[in-house]
Design an enzyme around this catalytic site. Structure first.
Site, short mmCIF file in Angstrom:
data_model
loop_
_atom_site.label_atom_id
_atom_site.label_comp_id
_atom_site.label_asym_id
_atom_site.label_seq_id
_atom_site.Cartn_x
_atom_site.Cartn_y
_atom_site.Cartn_z
N ASP A 90 40.42 39.42 36.49
CA ASP A 90 40.67 39.88 37.85
C ASP A 90 40.76 38.64 38.74
OD1 ASP A 90 41.21 41.59 39.84
OD2 ASP A 90 39.26 42.57 39.91
N SER A 91 41.37 38.87 39.90
CA SER A 91 41.77 37.73 40.73
C SER A 91 40.71 37.21 41.68
CB SER A 91 42.96 38.18 41.57
OG SER A 91 42.60 39.32 42.34
N GLY A 92 39.80 38.09 42.11
CA GLY A 92 38.87 37.73 43.17
C GLY A 92 39.06 38.63 44.38
N GLY A 93 40.18 39.37 44.42
CA GLY A 93 40.44 40.28 45.54
C GLY A 93 39.33 41.31 45.71
N PHE A 94 38.78 41.76 44.59
CA PHE A 94 37.70 42.77 44.64
C PHE A 94 36.46 42.22 45.34
CE2 PHE A 94 34.03 44.99 42.78
CZ PHE A 94 34.38 46.30 43.05
N ASP A 145 44.90 40.27 45.66
CA ASP A 145 45.21 41.39 46.55
C ASP A 145 44.21 41.46 47.68
OD1 ASP A 145 43.18 42.10 44.75
OD2 ASP A 145 43.65 44.23 44.86
N GLN A 187 48.27 48.78 46.51
CA GLN A 187 47.16 49.15 47.42
C GLN A 187 47.61 50.33 48.28
OE1 GLN A 187 44.05 48.40 47.54
NE2 GLN A 187 43.92 46.67 46.14
N GLY A 214 41.94 49.34 44.59
CA GLY A 214 41.28 49.97 45.73
C GLY A 214 40.68 51.33 45.44
N ASP A 264 39.09 50.48 33.80
CA ASP A 264 37.92 49.62 33.64
C ASP A 264 36.88 50.06 34.64
OD1 ASP A 264 39.23 48.21 36.09
OD2 ASP A 264 37.27 47.28 35.91
N CYS A 302 27.87 61.18 17.53
CA CYS A 302 28.19 59.78 17.82
C CYS A 302 27.69 58.90 16.68
CB CYS A 302 27.53 59.36 19.14
SG CYS A 302 27.80 57.64 19.56
N CYS A 304 27.36 55.55 16.89
CA CYS A 304 27.00 54.22 17.40
C CYS A 304 25.64 53.79 16.84
CB CYS A 304 27.00 54.20 18.93
SG CYS A 304 25.49 54.79 19.70
N CYS A 307 22.69 55.86 18.30
CA CYS A 307 22.55 57.24 17.82
C CYS A 307 22.18 57.30 16.34
CB CYS A 307 23.84 58.02 18.09
SG CYS A 307 24.08 58.32 19.85
N HIS A 333 25.53 52.70 23.69
CA HIS A 333 26.03 54.06 23.44
C HIS A 333 27.14 54.43 24.42
CE1 HIS A 333 26.35 58.37 22.88
NE2 HIS A 333 26.28 58.44 24.19
ZN LIG Z 1 25.80 56.93 20.41
#
Ligand SMILES: [Zn+2]
Length: 369
Positions: A90-94, A145, A187, A214, A264, A302, A304, A307, A333
């Site tokens: 990511d750019s830094g805009g956030f 952005d 945006q 955004g 994300d 699950c 994982c 679990c 998890h």
């Molecule tokens: Zn799990």
């Protein structure tokens, strides 16, 4: 670079592949967030083992700490993190919404307080933002952005939109790393006419892919749905669409049905640390007293690490005692669950079963339409 393999007949959902310098990402997919170079509580090896093919870090933060020279000494950001899947930066805009970092913004760029190096001021221009990401060697760089808080006036969103567009063109001009893709960010807040304008701008000025920025700032699922719809209508169909900041199963499933490919969010790890757990049958809140004697795994379906090895009662106990191990096992998890959810979504799109899958999930996750 991006290819749609199967287009769902009853919705806008699509299954595709995105090629990057580090291989192929099967879409739709979810990226865990590693802002400072680490996904909270989960190593890059564990991410790989659970089938995570892409993650997102932050070009601005990593360039400040540990600094570009440290990462360059390793090679690229992949070598530094020992993650050889695809990495977005990511750019830094956030970081505009981070009050501790942000100082001011103008057409020139964003002035941040570099908290990692004594609080000195730094000016992040679009050119500088791209230069830093070029050196990091991520597979996908994001344009700088102007991202504004949810709930602003239309005038604020409009100014941010115009600045974002001008900066995108400057980023494109400054982009020198030919192995790296450059994504534009749309945006417009929750103003649909501005969202349309932003999509049309990017349709006229092609980038390697498009992010919808955004969001994930408290605007609610109805607004997310509407922004996804308008983006689906006006963004080029033949490029990847990445909804930034979206990571809740209901929002993801709705957005996939509206033609979105990538997501994300920090929510899976943050929720995990607070005891909110995703399962195939909805969310559970591990802090509830009903789990005190519960010897079942978090999710019986699950596979994982958590679990396979631990009970709900044990995990509840660790969480209550604030044991680091509990935070780690719960984060594992949740990220595993979302990774597998995306695989299931993709499989169902390919099999022509996505609408039925979406309907089946409605029972367990509120907000799916
Ligand atoms: Zn799990």
């Amino acid at each position: 670079m991006f290819k749609i393999q199967v287009q769902d007949k009853k919705s806008s959902a699509r299954a595709g592949i995105q090629k990057t310098a580090h291989g192929i990402i099967k879409t739709p997919f979810f990226m865990p967030v590693a802002t400072k170079g680490g996904v909270k509580h989960i190593s890059s090896i564990e991410l790989k083992q659970m089938g995570v093919h892409a993650l997102i870090s932050n070009g601005l933060i990593l360039s400040l700490t540990p600094g570009l020279e440290v990462i360059k000494k390793h090679g690229t950001i992949h070598d530094f993190m020992n993650f050889h899947g695809s990495i977005f930066t990511d750019s830094g805009g956030f970081q505009i919404i981070r009050e501790t970092l942000f100082i001011s913004i103008s057409d020139k760029g964003i002035i941040f307080k570099d908290l990692f190096n004594g609080g000195k001021k730094i000016l992040l221009t679009p050119e500088e933002c791209v230069r830093r990401q070029n050196i990091l060697g991520s597979d996908v760089a994001m344009c700088l952005d102007d991202m504004q808080h949810f709930g602003n006036t239309k005038e604020v969103y409009k100014t941010a939109l115009e600045r974002t567009h001008a900066w995108a063109l400057r980023c494109q001009k400054a982009h020198k790393n030919r192995k790296q893709l450059l994504f534009g960010i749309t945006q417009g807040g929750t103003c649909l006419d501005l969202r349309k304008e932003s999509c049309e701008f990017f349709a006229e000025h092609p980038f390697d892919g498009y992010a919808i920025g955004g969001l994930g700032l408290g605007e609610g699922i109805t607004n997310v749905n509407k922004v996804a719809e308008i983006s689906n209508e006006y963004l080029p169909k033949d490029k990847m669409r990445y909804m930034m900041g979206i990571g809740n199963p209901s929002e993801i499933i709705n957005a996939v049905s509206r033609g979105m490919d990538c997501f994300d969010s920090i929510f899976p790890t943050r929720n995990g640390r607070h005891g909110t757990i995703y399962t195939g049958k909805g969310r559970i809140h591990l802090k509830n007293s009903s789990f005190r004697m519960d010897t079942k795994p978090l999710d019986s379906n699950c596979d994982c690490f958590t679990c396979k090895n631990y009970t709900r009662a044990y995990l509840k106990h660790l969480l209550k005692q604030n044991e680091m191990l509990g935070l780690r096992l719960l984060s594992l998890h949740n990220v595993h669950f979302l990774t597998k959810l995306m695989e299931k979504i993709r499989k169902n799109i390919i099999a022509g079963e996505f609408p039925a899958f979406k309907k089946s999930m409605k029972r367990y996750y509120e907000g799916i339409d």
